[in-house]
Design a protein around this motif. Structure first.
Motif, PDB file in Angstrom:
ATOM      1  N   LYS A 299       6.136  39.909  54.902  1.00  0.00           N
ATOM      2  CA  LYS A 299       4.874  40.176  55.213  1.00  0.00           C
ATOM      3  C   LYS A 299       3.949  40.939  54.244  1.00  0.00           C
ATOM      4  O   LYS A 299       4.338  41.619  53.404  1.00  0.00           O
ATOM      5  CB  LYS A 299       4.953  40.940  56.776  1.00  0.00           C
ATOM      6  N   SER A 300       2.659  40.896  54.820  1.00  0.00           N
ATOM      7  CA  SER A 300       1.842  41.823  53.972  1.00  0.00           C
ATOM      8  C   SER A 300       0.809  42.657  54.491  1.00  0.00           C
ATOM      9  O   SER A 300       0.744  42.328  55.707  1.00  0.00           O
ATOM     10  CB  SER A 300       0.919  40.637  52.956  1.00  0.00           C
ATOM     11  N   ALA A 301       0.351  43.517  54.031  1.00  0.00           N
ATOM     12  CA  ALA A 301      -0.769  44.229  54.740  1.00  0.00           C
ATOM     13  C   ALA A 301      -1.481  45.237  53.941  1.00  0.00           C
ATOM     14  O   ALA A 301      -1.009  45.421  52.673  1.00  0.00           O
ATOM     15  CB  ALA A 301       0.273  45.249  55.782  1.00  0.00           C
ATOM     16  N   ARG A 302      -2.736  45.598  54.315  1.00  0.00           N
ATOM     17  CA  ARG A 302      -3.385  46.533  53.481  1.00  0.00           C
ATOM     18  C   ARG A 302      -3.036  47.759  53.782  1.00  0.00           C
ATOM     19  O   ARG A 302      -2.477  48.256  54.700  1.00  0.00           O
ATOM     20  CB  ARG A 302      -5.038  46.496  53.668  1.00  0.00           C
TER      21      ARG A 302
ATOM     22  N   PHE B 171      -5.844  34.647  65.411  1.00  0.00           N
ATOM     23  CA  PHE B 171      -6.819  33.839  65.000  1.00  0.00           C
ATOM     24  C   PHE B 171      -7.289  33.263  66.104  1.00  0.00           C
ATOM     25  O   PHE B 171      -6.531  32.600  66.939  1.00  0.00           O
ATOM     26  CB  PHE B 171      -6.020  32.828  64.045  1.00  0.00           C
TER      27      PHE B 171
ATOM     28  N   ASP C 186      -6.507  42.830  64.116  1.00  0.00           N
ATOM     29  CA  ASP C 186      -7.181  42.231  62.862  1.00  0.00           C
ATOM     30  C   ASP C 186      -7.556  40.541  63.230  1.00  0.00           C
ATOM     31  O   ASP C 186      -6.618  39.805  63.170  1.00  0.00           O
ATOM     32  CB  ASP C 186      -6.414  42.154  61.779  1.00  0.00           C
TER      33      ASP C 186
ATOM     34  N   HIS D 129       0.197  38.331  58.083  1.00  0.00           N
ATOM     35  CA  HIS D 129      -0.516  39.585  58.313  1.00  0.00           C
ATOM     36  C   HIS D 129      -0.636  39.726  59.640  1.00  0.00           C
ATOM     37  O   HIS D 129      -1.386  40.909  59.697  1.00  0.00           O
ATOM     38  CB  HIS D 129      -1.909  39.263  57.814  1.00  0.00           C
ATOM     39  N   ASP D 130       0.062  39.617  60.671  1.00  0.00           N
ATOM     40  CA  ASP D 130      -0.096  40.032  61.917  1.00  0.00           C
ATOM     41  C   ASP D 130      -1.244  39.914  62.636  1.00  0.00           C
ATOM     42  O   ASP D 130      -1.970  40.961  62.850  1.00  0.00           O
ATOM     43  CB  ASP D 130       0.635  41.494  62.108  1.00  0.00           C
ATOM     44  N   ARG D 131      -2.020  38.816  62.241  1.00  0.00           N
ATOM     45  CA  ARG D 131      -3.351  38.659  62.809  1.00  0.00           C
ATOM     46  C   ARG D 131      -3.729  37.854  64.149  1.00  0.00           C
ATOM     47  O   ARG D 131      -2.422  37.085  64.292  1.00  0.00           O
ATOM     48  CB  ARG D 131      -4.148  38.013  61.900  1.00  0.00           C
TER      49      ARG D 131
ATOM     50  N   LYS E  37      -9.317  36.936  63.007  1.00  0.00           N
ATOM     51  CA  LYS E  37     -10.101  36.049  62.288  1.00  0.00           C
ATOM     52  C   LYS E  37     -10.527  34.557  63.251  1.00  0.00           C
ATOM     53  O   LYS E  37      -9.789  34.361  64.098  1.00  0.00           O
ATOM     54  CB  LYS E  37      -9.122  35.624  61.220  1.00  0.00           C
TER      55      LYS E  37
ATOM     56  N   GLN F 168       3.223  39.793  67.426  1.00  0.00           N
ATOM     57  CA  GLN F 168       2.257  40.332  66.618  1.00  0.00           C
ATOM     58  C   GLN F 168       1.297  39.349  66.078  1.00  0.00           C
ATOM     59  O   GLN F 168       0.146  39.886  65.741  1.00  0.00           O
ATOM     60  CB  GLN F 168       2.882  41.440  65.577  1.00  0.00           C
ATOM     61  N   SER F 169       1.662  38.293  66.237  1.00  0.00           N
ATOM     62  CA  SER F 169       0.612  37.261  65.610  1.00  0.00           C
ATOM     63  C   SER F 169       0.255  36.152  66.867  1.00  0.00           C
ATOM     64  O   SER F 169       1.182  35.892  67.509  1.00  0.00           O
ATOM     65  CB  SER F 169       1.190  36.364  64.364  1.00  0.00           C
TER      66      SER F 169
ATOM     67  N   HIS G 180      -9.022  30.050  56.440  1.00  0.00           N
ATOM     68  CA  HIS G 180      -7.642  30.410  56.357  1.00  0.00           C
ATOM     69  C   HIS G 180      -6.638  29.240  56.156  1.00  0.00           C
ATOM     70  O   HIS G 180      -5.677  29.537  55.779  1.00  0.00           O
ATOM     71  CB  HIS G 180      -7.322  31.391  57.219  1.00  0.00           C
TER      72      HIS G 180
END
Lengths: 328, 328, 328, 328
Positions: B74-77, A170, A250, A166-168, A252, A220-221, B258
């Motif tokens: 990958k996933s994204a909204r 954490f 994004d 999700h390219d988050r 978390k 990105q992550s 997570h």
């Protein structure tokens, strides 16, 4: 109290539990049997000593415990043991059972108790460093630290999967109280973008700069490791601050929490605990009292408890440099 | 859009990632190759479809991905995909690449997107249930659920070690959004004292009663599982309420968070994802559009997406009875 | 033997042990307590029944066993139980303890024993399918199978690391006796180049062809899964044959062996075992004798033991097709 | 070859692969970038150097590799590199790419190659100890050893479950070539009844005596650890001998095999590999050639390769004493 020969040794675990404590208890008891001693277990630490929760241990009690997390002797905090009256009661209970000597497995608070007890009542006592925090001098590693690092890293490996998908960003909070040892190892071991430890203050601005630089480099992550005891606050607090400055991220937060205390001990913790269990009993038989058994450079070393507690270990400056180079 | 023969299929993952998504992608692509199709990957879900992040996939792209958590696509909204303009852009991108059909791996939101897209543009689309929440009808299990349950249970095993050593009461919060599936399995699988799920409201008073009863029965350590989406609040909130009524308890809270989303998929999730990947491509070739491939009673079943989403699965009443009997 | 109401139930494990047996025992005992029954454990299976190794079980005996591999009631082979004299002794021992009914956890041999015993002495008996082989009809899954698959797959993941690093071909032998269930799941779940199961004879020539084709496709590392009970021989034997035909391959063999029988049960096995434990006791109370409790399509189902044993499950043709498509 | 300033460093892995090699490669490359060097990867060890399989490495090549077992640069044996002609070709390839210096990750054979190469061609070379065998002097631990010990111990934990359930005696063979390090740690860490290592010959008679004594003490299940390189033979051979003398025992053999080489590296191996990767590049920049970077007593130490290989580490006599005391 004068002891010519030690015949009966009691063992207890105290303070926060750590994986490998059972392996240490087993080694203490089994070494006692090897030297034909009678062995006792004190349940629930110093509190159990005061409440007379003392039981003779036999072979069956230590069967199939080496591989388990936690401590079957249980642990507890004892405010009463901090009073002279409490310690008196505790000593009398030891006398009732004819116990000659004590092995205390735990962290600095627990060893302080053993030290005090030895000074007041002269009962031969020896310590084994058992804490996931690794914050004791006189030993390269404390029992439980390696397992806690593995647990943290395995959890962060899982978090990285979802962070990458999700390219988050954490923020992962690890344990260690005032010490950054778990955080440093987790940071190196998980390729973290940054590692915040209590021993080194990192201004939020610098963290922001680093994260911005990474964004430019298309990384990105990100995982940022935060030690629980840091002065800049825990993971949630720092994440909040970063969110304000990098709103496009994004973000978390995961607080690993108590799962870092449990689990089957690692090979290294089992071996360390086993060696120190042997060393503790042999140390007592050799008249080494008021010391902590540790392993330095693969060799057993006995350090006066007073020194093991006070001269608390510091995160190596070189290790921190490695963190910095590898997370650039 | 009329399709006589499908030649080019694109696959995407969307929504919250789940372990086994990579195994599903691999199976889709490999089955495509088996039937001599050209296969494409759409990166970052529907958002990537709009941004034209579409890439032809070859054998090397799916090598060594089956065993990894997350999704390499990958996933994204995508808020834009919810607009007609967004979907138009997306469709045009598919046309540019000559893509005939779509495999969408994800949860209810992702499948809803596929359904809508099919209705608007007639592009053959088939869904694979990929979510740790297990909250889709038309399949006994969703891809990722089994791994998430294992991750939760392994973490709780570790927490139990320390809970037992200190006679503590832990409130452990697990994921699952509005569904209690992970919580039910974690509750049964970890011998929890109680399990709180969104589908069943348990009054705090009843929880207090149960914990009191356990105290009487000398069960000193307890794990209470709390599903994240419950109306009574999360683990922290419930723990706070219990603390007020049972102040003598030593209470701790762990929110697993997570880490439940990551990790190498379990055997079951790998097998399920692989079967569904084969079924999705074969379904498309057999003209089964706007459906979700699922496994019911060990057999592949195709359910209209509209039904899979709406008729969302409920926690089995019998399972809840098992929880109650075994945690008494 | 006429039983109006069942008051005392005994539980035993028999045959090869399987992860989740402890969870099943716990569920049986706890459900018994829930219905105010007295519960007994028979140690070492039918042999212990003959030797009168029968003990009343209390809450403490089943504390902290759910999460452990193996069976704390132990298991053993009994040649004496195959004789009428042996069974007579066994029955008399049950009578001494006033035992009304029996729960037998094990594979086909163990259930056959229960069936025979019921026919001869009329003692209400119910079975729980406990075997890693998954070779019983009347249930989608047997207790232990899922854990064994996870164990196999985790081991093969490790082997793949080294296979890939060295471009080697590994033959990995998995358990399953005459059934290919573990092999099929391991084959799908580990992206194996080929999977050899007892139910399907694969000529060495075809395996050679496939491996040659892969070499051309530049797939340099390969895992071939071999089920232990295959007619073409075990992994070592097949590897030997391949070596002769493909001498340029660097071939290694690993026989996973008994580690597949142990380990903490997976979430799925814990849940399955727990459900079946409840179902077994409730089944007995409802007068369901000489049956096996199983789970089909998420629902508890009781199948006559005679049918569960005879109509032994077969590897699904569709699953084998999945294997073939995905390993092409 | 005179090198004023090093600008281009190549890294390779050679010999048997070990978990943590990827982490070491990553640290080498990343440290190179930190010092603004160009970094190259040589694929398939010395063989790849001869075949000119040399590639410039960028940030993306080392992304998400730290946590994976094996080596993405692959490893291979090279008979050609043992010839002067082979080494000449290899050197010429390095020159083509303008490579100034070499980091070699591997065991004694691999380091010997680096040493020879340095002597012949003067190319600055530094070694990182990468082998699960832990048989190199100049470092407390080699990269991969800790993970291999954990893998062995986790497998033995599973085997113990089934051994205990059936009162069986298992002979478990672990790796380590001529060195007993894994065996010693596995023996201590799994509470083995006996541990057979290459360094200490244990007569079969003594093993028989010990097993008989345990039988008397009612210890019915036993694990005996056998190191692969022992002179008394492997696990199968020893089991055969014991069977003849103790026919009443139910004896099984498991050879853990290559799974000990794979898997995600442990925290300790990741940290060790990372430190040594930094140390190797910094060592080269400081003019430290023909040495191996190691960690002794938590500090980086550079040892001449010739000494690291020759003065091969021995199993500590004290560790063996611990084994003996604890398995009595």
């Amino acid at each position: 109290m004068e002891v010519t020969t030690i015949k009966r040794i009691a063992v207890l675990t105290s303070g926060g539990d750590a994986p490998g404590m059972n392996a240490a208890i087993r080694a203490v008891v089994r070494t006692g049997f090897y030297y034909n001693l009678e062995m006792f277990g004190i349940y629930r630490g110093y509190e159990g000593m005061i409440q007379n929760e003392i039981k003779k241990l036999e072979s069956k009690h230590i069967s199939h415990v080496l591989e388990r997390g936690g401590t079957f002797l249980k642990s507890a905090r004892s405010t009463e043991f901090r009073t002279p009256e409490g310690r008196k009661k505790a000593f009398e209970n030891l006398q009732k059972h004819g116990i000659d000597a004590l092995v205390v497995i735990g962290g600095d608070g627990s060893l302080t108790g053993a030290h005090l007890f030895y000074k007041e009542y002269g009962i031969p006592a020896i310590g084994i460093p058992g804490t996931i925090d690794n914050d004791l001098a006189g030993t390269d590693l404390t029992v439980g630290f390696d397992t806690a690092c593995n647990t943290a890293i395995e959890a962060i490996d899982k978090i990285r999967d979802t962070a990458t998908s999700h390219d988050r960003l954490f923020f992962v909070e690890v344990m260690g109280r005032d010490a950054g040892f778990i955080a440093i190892n987790a940071g190196i071991g998980s390729a973290a973008a940054a590692t915040l430890i209590p021993e080194k203050k990192m201004p939020i601005e610098r963290l922001v700069e680093r994260l911005k630089a990474r964004t430019k480099a298309m990384k990105q992550s990100n995982i940022v490791i935060v030690a629980e005891g840091g002065k800049s606050g825990g993971a949630a607090e720092i994440a909040e601050k970063i969110k304000k400055q990098l709103p496009y991220y994004d973000i978390k937060v995961t607080i690993l929490g108590h799962l870092q205390r449990g689990g089957a001990p690692s090979a290294m913790d089992r071996v360390l605990a086993s060696k120190l269990g042997v060393a503790a009993v042999e140390g007592l038989l050799q008249g080494k009292y008021d010391v902590m058994a540790g392993v330095i450079n693969n060799k057993v070393v006995y350090t006066p408890i007073a020194k093991a507690i006070v001269g608390s270990k510091e995160v190596d400056e070189d290790d921190f440099r490695v963190v910095r180079i590898l997370s650039t």
